[in-house]
Design an enzyme around this catalytic site. Structure first.
Site, short mmCIF file in Angstrom:
data_model
loop_
_atom_site.label_atom_id
_atom_site.label_comp_id
_atom_site.label_asym_id
_atom_site.label_seq_id
_atom_site.Cartn_x
_atom_site.Cartn_y
_atom_site.Cartn_z
CG ASP A 149 -2.28 0.53 0.97
OD1 ASP A 149 -2.39 1.44 0.13
OD2 ASP A 149 -3.26 0.08 1.60
CG ASN A 224 0.50 4.17 -6.64
OD1 ASN A 224 -0.27 3.62 -7.44
ND2 ASN A 224 1.42 5.01 -7.04
CD1 TRP A 225 -5.45 3.31 -3.12
CD2 TRP A 225 -4.07 4.97 -2.50
NE1 TRP A 225 -5.03 3.06 -1.84
CE2 TRP A 225 -4.20 4.07 -1.44
CE3 TRP A 225 -3.26 6.09 -2.36
CZ2 TRP A 225 -3.54 4.25 -0.22
CZ3 TRP A 225 -2.59 6.28 -1.14
CH2 TRP A 225 -2.75 5.37 -0.10
N GLY A 226 -3.49 4.64 -8.26
CA GLY A 226 -3.38 5.36 -9.53
C GLY A 226 -2.46 6.57 -9.48
CG ASN A 227 -1.97 8.91 -6.03
OD1 ASN A 227 -2.70 9.69 -6.63
ND2 ASN A 227 -2.22 8.50 -4.80
CB ALA A 228 3.41 8.29 -8.55
CG ASP A 246 -9.85 1.96 -0.46
OD1 ASP A 246 -8.82 1.90 -1.17
OD2 ASP A 246 -9.84 1.80 0.76
C1 GAL Z 1 -6.26 1.17 1.65
C2 GAL Z 1 -6.36 0.17 0.51
C3 GAL Z 1 -7.43 -0.82 0.90
C4 GAL Z 1 -7.05 -1.49 2.21
C5 GAL Z 1 -6.80 -0.46 3.29
C6 GAL Z 1 -6.25 -1.08 4.56
O1 GAL Z 1 -5.29 2.10 1.33
O2 GAL Z 1 -6.67 0.82 -0.68
O3 GAL Z 1 -7.62 -1.74 -0.14
O4 GAL Z 1 -5.94 -2.30 2.01
O5 GAL Z 1 -5.88 0.51 2.84
O6 GAL Z 1 -6.06 -0.13 5.55
#
Ligand code: GAL
Length: 461
Positions: A149, A224-228, A246
C-alpha cells in the site's frame, strides 16, 4: 503493420516483470479479508475463508490466494532485536507462519499486506526502510503474495508533483486527449515518473522480493490508487497495480448495525476509469487492478444485476478477482456469479495476452469520460473460449435493450474475412450456457438497469 505489432509486443514483454513459476503472469484469483472484515481479523476468520473457498468449489475454479489485509501485526512496535514485524499474538497465536501452513495444507496460497511507508493505512508498522527484513520474513513464513500500500509516507519521500488521475467528481478524465483540467502542481512536460520517489519506494520492495525468489516466489501487488502515473512504470515493478481509490468508503450505520457500503455508482466510476487504461496497460505479467470485489456485499444496496455487471466488467478487464465478502453467509445467487465458468475461463486464459476493452461507448459518444455511464460495449478474443467475448452493459437506470452488431466487433470483423456474404456466428449466452445457434447479423438483448450481457461468439456459420 503486422511486423510493427510484433515489435511493439516484444518491447512490451521486455518491460514485463517476468517471475519464476509463472507467478503473476495471469491476474490473481482469490479472497481478501479487507472488504469483508476490515481490521476485524484473526486466524480463524482467515482459515475459515480458506476452508469455504475449498468447500464451495471455488478452489476447483482456480481461486487460490487467501489474502490477509491490514491489521495483522502488533501495532506499536517491531521486535527490538530482529527489527521484524510481530504477528499479533492474540489474533494469530500460531503466528502468520502457522496460518500459512494450514492454508498451504488446503492446497491454497496465502497473501499478506504492508505499505511503502512508515505505517500502514490503519496505522500498523510498515516496510519503508525495512524492505529486506520484511521480504525475508514473509518468505520464511511461507507468504505467496504481497499487497503493498501507499500510506505512512514521510515528507522526505513525497513526490515533487501530482500526477494526472481521473477526476470523477467533475467528470473530467485525463483521457483521451491528455488534458487534466483540475490538476494542482502538475509535473513539467517530460518529467520521468519512473524515477519519482513513489516509483523508487515500490521498486525497493520489488528488489527485496526478487532476492527471495530462490526460496519463495511472492506475487507483488501494488496499491497506490493510480497516483504517480503508476500505469506508466508499474509493468516492470509489480504484477498488478491499483488504478483508483477504494471501491467502498467502508462501513455505514444501518439501524444498530455497521454494514458494508457497496454501490453501483462506485463500480461504474471505476469501470469508466479502467476503460481508458486496459487497452494500453494490461497484459501478461502486468494487470491494472480495479480493486477487490464487492459481489455479495452492500446488504441489499446492489441488485443481483449490478453484482453480475460488476463481476463481468472486472473479469472482462482481467483485473485481479479477489472475493471480498463473508463466504459463510454468501447467498446462492452471488456465489453463482463468482463461479461463472465463461468469465473465469476468459480471465485465466493462458494463451491470450489482453483483456476485453470497449469497441463502442453506446450511451455516450465514443471515448466520453462519464462516471455514471461507462463504455457499454466491450469485446476481447479468447483462445481458451475458442471465440470472442462480447459484453454489453445497460448503464441506464431502467430496463433497456442493447444490440451486438457483429460487423462492429473488431475481432468478428477479422474472423469474417473470407465469408463476405454476411456475418453469422455460433453464439452462446455466457451467463446461462444457453446456445442461440447460428445468429446472423447481431443479437439484441433486453437488460435490467445496470445488468450486463455476456456472449461467447464462436465460429462463423
Ligand atoms: C487502503 C487500501 C485498501 C485497504 C486499506 C487497509 O489504502 O486501498 O484496499 O488495504 O488501505 O487499511
Amino acid at each position: 503493420m503486422e511486423k510493427l505489432l510484433v515489435f511493439i509486443s516484444l518491447i512490451y514483454q521486455a518491460n514485463a516483470l517476468v517471475r519464476p513459476d509463472g507467478v503473476g503472469r495471469l491476474p490473481a484469483l482469490g479472497w481478501s479479508s479487507w472488504n469483508a472484515y476490515e481490521c476485524d481479523i484473526n486466524a480463524s476468520v482467515i482459515l475459515s475463508a480458506a476452508e469455504q473457498v475449498v468447500e464451495l468449489g471455488l478452489k476447483d475454479l482456480s481461486y487460490e490466494y487467501i489474502n490477509i489485509d491490514d491489521c495483522w501485526s502488533v501495532k506499536t512496535h517491531r521486535d527490538p532485536t530482529t527489527n521484524r514485524m510481530i504477528p499479533d499474538p492474540e489474533r494469530f497465536p500460531g503466528g502468520i507462519a502457522g496460518v500459512a501452513s494450514q492454508i498451504h495444507d488446503l492446497g491454497l496460497k496465502v497473501g499478506i499486506y504492508s505499505s511503502a511507508g512508515e505505517t500502514t493505512c490503519a496505522g500498523y508498522p510498515a516496510s519503508l526502510g525495512y524492505e529486506d527484513i520484511d521480504a525475508e520474513t514473509f518468505a520464511e513464513w511461507g507468504i505467496d503474495y504481497l499487497k503493498y500500500d501507499d500510506c505512512g509516507v514521510p515528507s522526505t519521500w513525497a513526490d515533487p508533483y501530482t500526477s494526472c488521475i481521473p477526476d470523477t467528481a467533475n467528470n473530467a478524465g485525463p483521457f483521451p486527449n491528455g488534458t487534466c483540467p483540475n490538476l494542482a502542481n502538475p509535473a513539467p512536460k517530460g518529467y520521468n515518473w519512473d524515477s519519482s520517489p513513489s516509483a523508487t519506494r515500490f521498486r525497493r520492495m520489488r528488489d527485496a522480493l526478487e532476492a527471495q525468489n530462490q526460496d519463495r516466489v511472492i506475487l507483488y501487488s501494488l496499491c497506490n490508487w493510480g497516483n504517480a502515473a503508476v500505469n506508466t512504470w508499474a509493468a516492470d515493478v509489480g504484477n498488478s497495480w491499483r488504478v483508483s481509490g477504494d471501491i467502498s468508503p467502508g462501513r455505514g450505520e444501518v439501524g444498530a448495525e455497521r454494514v458494508r457500503i457497496a454501490t453501483w455508482e462506485r463500480i461504474a466510476e471505476i469501470a469508466n476509469e479502467m476503460s481508458f487504461l486496459v487497452r494500453d496497460y494490461a497484459g501478461f505479467w502486468g494487470w491494472p487492478d480495479a480493486d477487490m470485489l464487492e459481489v455479495g456485499n452492500g446488504e441489499g444496496d446492489m441488485t443481483v444485476a449490478e453484482n453480475r455487471a460488476h463481476f463481468a466488467l472486472w473479469a472482462g478487464m482481467r483485473s485481479p478477482l479477489l472475493i471480498g465478502t463473508r463466504l459463510e453467509t454468501i447467498k446462492e445467487e452471488h456465489l453463482a456469479i463468482l463461479k461463472n465458468p465463461t468469465l473465469l475461463t476468459f480471465h485465466q486464459d493462458p494463451h491470450t495476452n489482453r483483456p476485453a476493452y470497449p469497441y463502442k461507448w453506446g450511451h455516450n459518444a465514443d471515448y466520453t469520460f462519464d462516471a455514471a455511464h461507462p463504455a457499454e460495449y466491450w469485446s476481447g478474443p479468447s483462445a481458451a473460449l475458442d471465440g470472442t467475448l462480447v459484453l454489453m452493459l445497460n448503464s441506464e437506470n431502467v430496463t433497456s435493450t442493447r444490440t451486438a452488431v457483429w460487423g462492429e466487433v473488431p475481432e468478428l470483423r477479422d474472423a469474417q474475412r473470407g465469408h463476405e456474404e454476411g456475418y453469422a456466428f455460433e453464439v452462446v449466452d455466457g451467463w446461462t450456457g444457453e446456445e442461440f445457434g447460428c445468429v446472423e447479423g447481431g443479437l439484441e438483448v433486453e437488460l435490467e438497469a445496470h445488468d450486463m450481457a455476456v456472449l461467447v461468439v464462436g465460429g462463423a456459420c
